[in-house]
Design a protein around this motif. Structure first.
Motif, PDB file in Angstrom:
ATOM      1  N   CYS A  90      -5.479 -19.981 -22.543  1.00 20.32           N
ATOM      2  CA  CYS A  90      -6.825 -20.461 -22.231  1.00 20.32           C
ATOM      3  C   CYS A  90      -7.917 -19.511 -22.722  1.00 20.32           C
ATOM      4  O   CYS A  90      -8.116 -18.431 -22.163  1.00 20.32           O
ATOM      5  N   LYS A  93     -13.881 -22.820 -25.200  1.00 18.43           N
ATOM      6  CA  LYS A  93     -13.818 -24.178 -25.747  1.00 18.43           C
ATOM      7  C   LYS A  93     -14.683 -24.330 -26.988  1.00 18.43           C
ATOM      8  O   LYS A  93     -14.242 -24.827 -28.001  1.00 18.43           O
ATOM      9  N   LYS A 107     -16.940 -23.059 -20.648  1.00 18.00           N
ATOM     10  CA  LYS A 107     -15.883 -24.061 -20.709  1.00 18.00           C
ATOM     11  C   LYS A 107     -14.635 -23.440 -21.334  1.00 18.00           C
ATOM     12  O   LYS A 107     -14.715 -22.616 -22.236  1.00 18.00           O
ATOM     13  N   ASN A 109     -10.664 -23.881 -22.996  1.00 17.48           N
ATOM     14  CA  ASN A 109      -9.696 -24.681 -23.735  1.00 17.48           C
ATOM     15  C   ASN A 109      -8.336 -24.021 -23.556  1.00 17.48           C
ATOM     16  O   ASN A 109      -8.116 -22.908 -24.037  1.00 17.48           O
ATOM     17  N   SER A 111      -5.558 -24.883 -24.821  1.00  9.99           N
ATOM     18  CA  SER A 111      -4.710 -25.039 -26.005  1.00  9.99           C
ATOM     19  C   SER A 111      -5.287 -24.202 -27.138  1.00  9.99           C
ATOM     20  O   SER A 111      -5.233 -24.577 -28.298  1.00  9.99           O
ATOM     21  N   SER A 112      -5.853 -23.062 -26.775  1.00 18.14           N
ATOM     22  CA  SER A 112      -6.493 -22.219 -27.786  1.00 18.14           C
ATOM     23  C   SER A 112      -5.460 -21.322 -28.463  1.00 18.14           C
ATOM     24  O   SER A 112      -4.340 -21.174 -27.999  1.00 18.14           O
ATOM     25  N   THR A 137     -12.612 -30.372 -17.301  1.00 19.62           N
ATOM     26  CA  THR A 137     -12.662 -29.252 -18.242  1.00 19.62           C
ATOM     27  C   THR A 137     -12.764 -27.974 -17.429  1.00 19.62           C
ATOM     28  O   THR A 137     -13.763 -27.751 -16.741  1.00 19.62           O
TER      29      THR A 137
END
Length: 146
Positions: A90, A93, A107, A109, A111-112, A137
């Motif tokens: 994580c 984003k 925010k 993400n 799937s980073s 999110t």
């Protein structure tokens, strides 16, 4: 041939029904305190036990603490499991979420790959790094420890 097809079907059904490691919280999400870590330059990017996420009193909000020196340089960090697994890595984003400051939410993400957050502490001390997964999110934020 029928046996192979049956085995493949059963395996697919088992995966679809959620054979996952870790328990779920009251909201149905996985309990991040069981497998996620605060990882960054201050941990040498390792998944160290002292940086494993802990639950807050708020459901689906987790944190870990780190002592940082305010030398004007940003610390890179993210939240990830021990294996940098897809879906559990994580970072930020969007580019506007890369730099986190006290009082700012960013925010996340999960799937980073290389999207590390950056934080420059305003003063030397212990900081709490939070990940809030209550919304669709997730968000990250930092507070100075009391």
């Amino acid at each position: 041939m029928f046996k192979k097809l049956l085995l493949v079907t059963l395996a697919a059904a088992a995966l679809a029904t959620g054979c996952s490691s870790g328990s779920s919280s009251s909201s149905g999400k996985r309990d991040l305190s069981e497998f996620m870590y605060l990882r960054g330059v201050f941990t040498w990017w390792d998944a160290e036990p002292e940086f494993q996420l802990k639950k807050t009193e708020t459901t689906d909000v987790y944190y870990a603490s780190a002592e940082l020196v305010a030398d004007g340089q940003p610390y890179d960090f993210k939240f990830a499991d021990a294996g940098w697994s897809a879906g559990s890595n994580c970072g930020f984003k969007g580019k506007e979420d890369e730099v986190i400051e006290i009082g700012k939410r960013a925010k996340v993400n999960c799937s980073s790959a290389f999207e590390n957050f950056k934080f420059t502490p305003p003063e030397t001390g212990v900081y709490n790094f939070f990940i809030d997964v209550t919304k669709e999110t997730p968000e990250a934020y930092i507070e100075k420890a009391q």
